[in-house]
Design a protein around this motif. Structure first.
Motif, PDB file in Angstrom:
ATOM      1  N   GLU A 124      -1.726 -10.498   4.441  1.00 29.34           N
ATOM      2  CA  GLU A 124      -2.861 -10.116   3.800  1.00 29.34           C
ATOM      3  C   GLU A 124      -2.332  -9.477   2.718  1.00 29.34           C
ATOM      4  N   LYS A 125      -1.522  -8.300   2.974  1.00 29.74           N
ATOM      5  CA  LYS A 125      -1.030  -7.261   1.925  1.00 29.74           C
ATOM      6  C   LYS A 125       0.259  -6.867   2.474  1.00 29.74           C
ATOM      7  N   HIS A 126       1.409  -6.493   1.658  1.00 26.69           N
ATOM      8  CA  HIS A 126       2.548  -5.863   2.078  1.00 26.69           C
ATOM      9  C   HIS A 126       2.693  -4.503   1.086  1.00 26.69           C
ATOM     10  N   GLU A 127       3.106  -3.534   1.810  1.00 27.29           N
ATOM     11  CA  GLU A 127       3.490  -2.263   0.948  1.00 27.29           C
ATOM     12  C   GLU A 127       4.754  -1.830   1.235  1.00 27.29           C
ATOM     13  N   ASP A 128       5.411  -1.691   0.156  1.00 31.69           N
ATOM     14  CA  ASP A 128       6.613  -0.915   0.421  1.00 31.69           C
ATOM     15  C   ASP A 128       6.963   0.169  -0.387  1.00 31.69           C
ATOM     16  N   GLY A 129       7.791   1.008  -0.448  1.00 33.72           N
ATOM     17  CA  GLY A 129       8.038   1.956  -1.266  1.00 33.72           C
ATOM     18  C   GLY A 129       8.380   3.529  -0.755  1.00 33.72           C
ATOM     19  N   VAL A 130       7.955   4.462  -1.394  1.00 32.47           N
ATOM     20  CA  VAL A 130       7.874   5.699  -0.676  1.00 32.47           C
ATOM     21  C   VAL A 130       6.544   6.406  -1.018  1.00 32.47           C
ATOM     22  N   GLY A 131       5.960   6.962   0.381  1.00 33.11           N
ATOM     23  CA  GLY A 131       4.827   7.605   0.516  1.00 33.11           C
ATOM     24  C   GLY A 131       4.879   8.902   0.782  1.00 33.11           C
ATOM     25  N   PRO A 132       3.850   9.694   1.271  1.00 29.78           N
ATOM     26  CA  PRO A 132       3.733  10.914   1.756  1.00 29.78           C
ATOM     27  C   PRO A 132       4.716  11.353   2.660  1.00 29.78           C
ATOM     28  N   GLN A 133       4.791  10.397   3.763  1.00 30.60           N
ATOM     29  CA  GLN A 133       5.490  10.561   4.949  1.00 30.60           C
ATOM     30  C   GLN A 133       6.695   9.910   4.860  1.00 30.60           C
ATOM     31  N   GLY A 134       7.321   9.412   3.600  1.00 29.61           N
ATOM     32  CA  GLY A 134       8.686   9.129   3.410  1.00 29.61           C
ATOM     33  C   GLY A 134       8.443   7.352   2.955  1.00 29.61           C
ATOM     34  N   LEU A 135       9.641   6.530   3.364  1.00 31.56           N
ATOM     35  CA  LEU A 135       9.749   5.301   3.206  1.00 31.56           C
ATOM     36  C   LEU A 135       8.510   4.573   3.925  1.00 31.56           C
ATOM     37  N   VAL A 136       8.010   3.655   3.037  1.00 32.66           N
ATOM     38  CA  VAL A 136       7.007   2.676   3.859  1.00 32.66           C
ATOM     39  C   VAL A 136       7.191   1.229   3.564  1.00 32.66           C
ATOM     40  N   ASP A 137       7.371   0.634   4.566  1.00 33.30           N
ATOM     41  CA  ASP A 137       7.128  -0.788   4.796  1.00 33.30           C
ATOM     42  C   ASP A 137       6.415  -1.549   5.870  1.00 33.30           C
ATOM     43  N   VAL A 138       5.130  -1.660   5.323  1.00 32.80           N
ATOM     44  CA  VAL A 138       4.038  -2.294   6.151  1.00 32.80           C
ATOM     45  C   VAL A 138       3.663  -3.592   5.625  1.00 32.80           C
ATOM     46  N   THR A 139       3.336  -4.371   6.484  1.00 33.18           N
ATOM     47  CA  THR A 139       2.888  -5.681   6.424  1.00 33.18           C
ATOM     48  C   THR A 139       1.870  -6.004   7.104  1.00 33.18           C
ATOM     49  N   THR A 140       0.675  -6.329   6.528  1.00 31.29           N
ATOM     50  CA  THR A 140      -0.729  -6.536   7.178  1.00 31.29           C
ATOM     51  C   THR A 140      -1.268  -7.905   7.384  1.00 31.29           C
ATOM     52  N   GLU A 141      -1.350  -8.643   8.386  1.00 29.98           N
ATOM     53  CA  GLU A 141      -1.843  -9.835   8.584  1.00 29.98           C
ATOM     54  C   GLU A 141      -3.153 -10.115   9.205  1.00 29.98           C
ATOM     55  N   LYS A 142      -3.761 -10.990   8.955  1.00 25.92           N
ATOM     56  CA  LYS A 142      -4.952 -11.172   9.156  1.00 25.92           C
ATOM     57  C   LYS A 142      -5.502 -12.575   9.711  1.00 25.92           C
ATOM     58  N   ALA A 143      -6.539 -12.856  10.155  1.00 24.94           N
ATOM     59  CA  ALA A 143      -6.949 -14.449  10.484  1.00 24.94           C
ATOM     60  C   ALA A 143      -7.881 -14.798   9.305  1.00 24.94           C
ATOM     61  N   GLY A 144      -7.817 -15.962   8.782  1.00 23.09           N
ATOM     62  CA  GLY A 144      -8.546 -16.351   7.901  1.00 23.09           C
ATOM     63  C   GLY A 144      -7.790 -17.690   7.220  1.00 23.09           C
ATOM     64  N   PRO A 145      -8.522 -18.670   6.389  1.00 25.86           N
ATOM     65  CA  PRO A 145      -7.988 -19.486   6.127  1.00 25.86           C
ATOM     66  C   PRO A 145      -6.898 -19.459   4.839  1.00 25.86           C
ATOM     67  N   SER A 146      -5.905 -20.164   4.775  1.00 29.12           N
ATOM     68  CA  SER A 146      -5.073 -20.171   3.805  1.00 29.12           C
ATOM     69  C   SER A 146      -5.442 -20.218   2.263  1.00 29.12           C
ATOM     70  N   VAL A 147      -5.065 -19.433   1.525  1.00 31.06           N
ATOM     71  CA  VAL A 147      -5.350 -19.416   0.222  1.00 31.06           C
ATOM     72  C   VAL A 147      -5.394 -21.028  -0.385  1.00 31.06           C
ATOM     73  N   TRP A 148      -4.340 -21.715  -0.146  1.00 35.75           N
ATOM     74  CA  TRP A 148      -3.979 -22.795  -0.629  1.00 35.75           C
ATOM     75  C   TRP A 148      -4.960 -23.704   0.065  1.00 35.75           C
ATOM     76  N   TYR A 149      -5.431 -23.712   1.484  1.00 30.52           N
ATOM     77  CA  TYR A 149      -6.464 -24.464   1.890  1.00 30.52           C
ATOM     78  C   TYR A 149      -7.970 -24.289   1.272  1.00 30.52           C
ATOM     79  N   GLU A 150      -8.066 -23.095   0.897  1.00 31.06           N
ATOM     80  CA  GLU A 150      -9.543 -22.712  -0.031  1.00 31.06           C
ATOM     81  C   GLU A 150      -9.454 -23.378  -1.152  1.00 31.06           C
ATOM     82  N   LEU A 151      -8.213 -23.455  -1.869  1.00 35.29           N
ATOM     83  CA  LEU A 151      -8.217 -23.886  -3.198  1.00 35.29           C
ATOM     84  C   LEU A 151      -8.369 -25.247  -3.135  1.00 35.29           C
TER      85      LEU A 151
END
Length: 149
Positions: free
Chosen positions: A51-78
């Protein structure tokens, strides 16, 4: 204004029937391309993905978070949206009588060609032996022309 013209274009004279047929052809191409993209997906990717990916530097330090979710692929929806659009423009074309118009045009062109051939054959004063060959030779050559030979 110049930016809007570059972005949106200028008015173009167009035959509505041709524009509709062009839209059908383009949309059919889009559907075929999107179908290939969907077929490249793994089965789980059709209903689960990033769903989204965040990386960089946040208030607590380095951030590298990927959020996944259930749902139809964008390609399939298109793909589904473009298929729906194709069905709609095809229905519009059928309601507008596009195919019927194409058949009538082909028939009128065929009548013109037949009339020209008739006038040519009458003008060259064929012998009786040559006239006997006309019903065999002319259709054969027209079929060859129509098949691209």
């Amino acid at each position: 204004m110049e930016s809007a013209i570059r972005t949106l274009g200028l008015p173009v004279d167009v035959d509505p029937g041709k524009a509709l047929l062009d839209e059908i052809h383009w949309t059919a191409g889009h559907v075929a391309w999107l179908r290939e993209k969907v077929q490249e997906l793994q089965s789980e990717d059709l209903v689960w993905g990033k769903e989204k990916h965040e990386d960089g530097v946040g208030p607590q330090g380095l951030v590298d978070v990927t959020t996944e979710k259930a749902g139809p692929s964008v390609w399939y929806e298109l793909y589904l949206k473009e298929r729906d659009h194709l069905a709609k423009v095809c229905a519009l074309a059928l309601r507008a009588g596009i195919e019927e118009r194409k058949v009538k045009l082909a028939e009128s062109q065929g009548a013109l060609v037949a009339d020209v051939i008739r006038r040519i054959l009458n003008a060259v004063a064929l012998t009786p032996e040559q006239q006997i060959l006309v019903p065999e030779v002319v259709p054969r050559e027209l079929r060859a022309l129509a098949s691209g030979m």
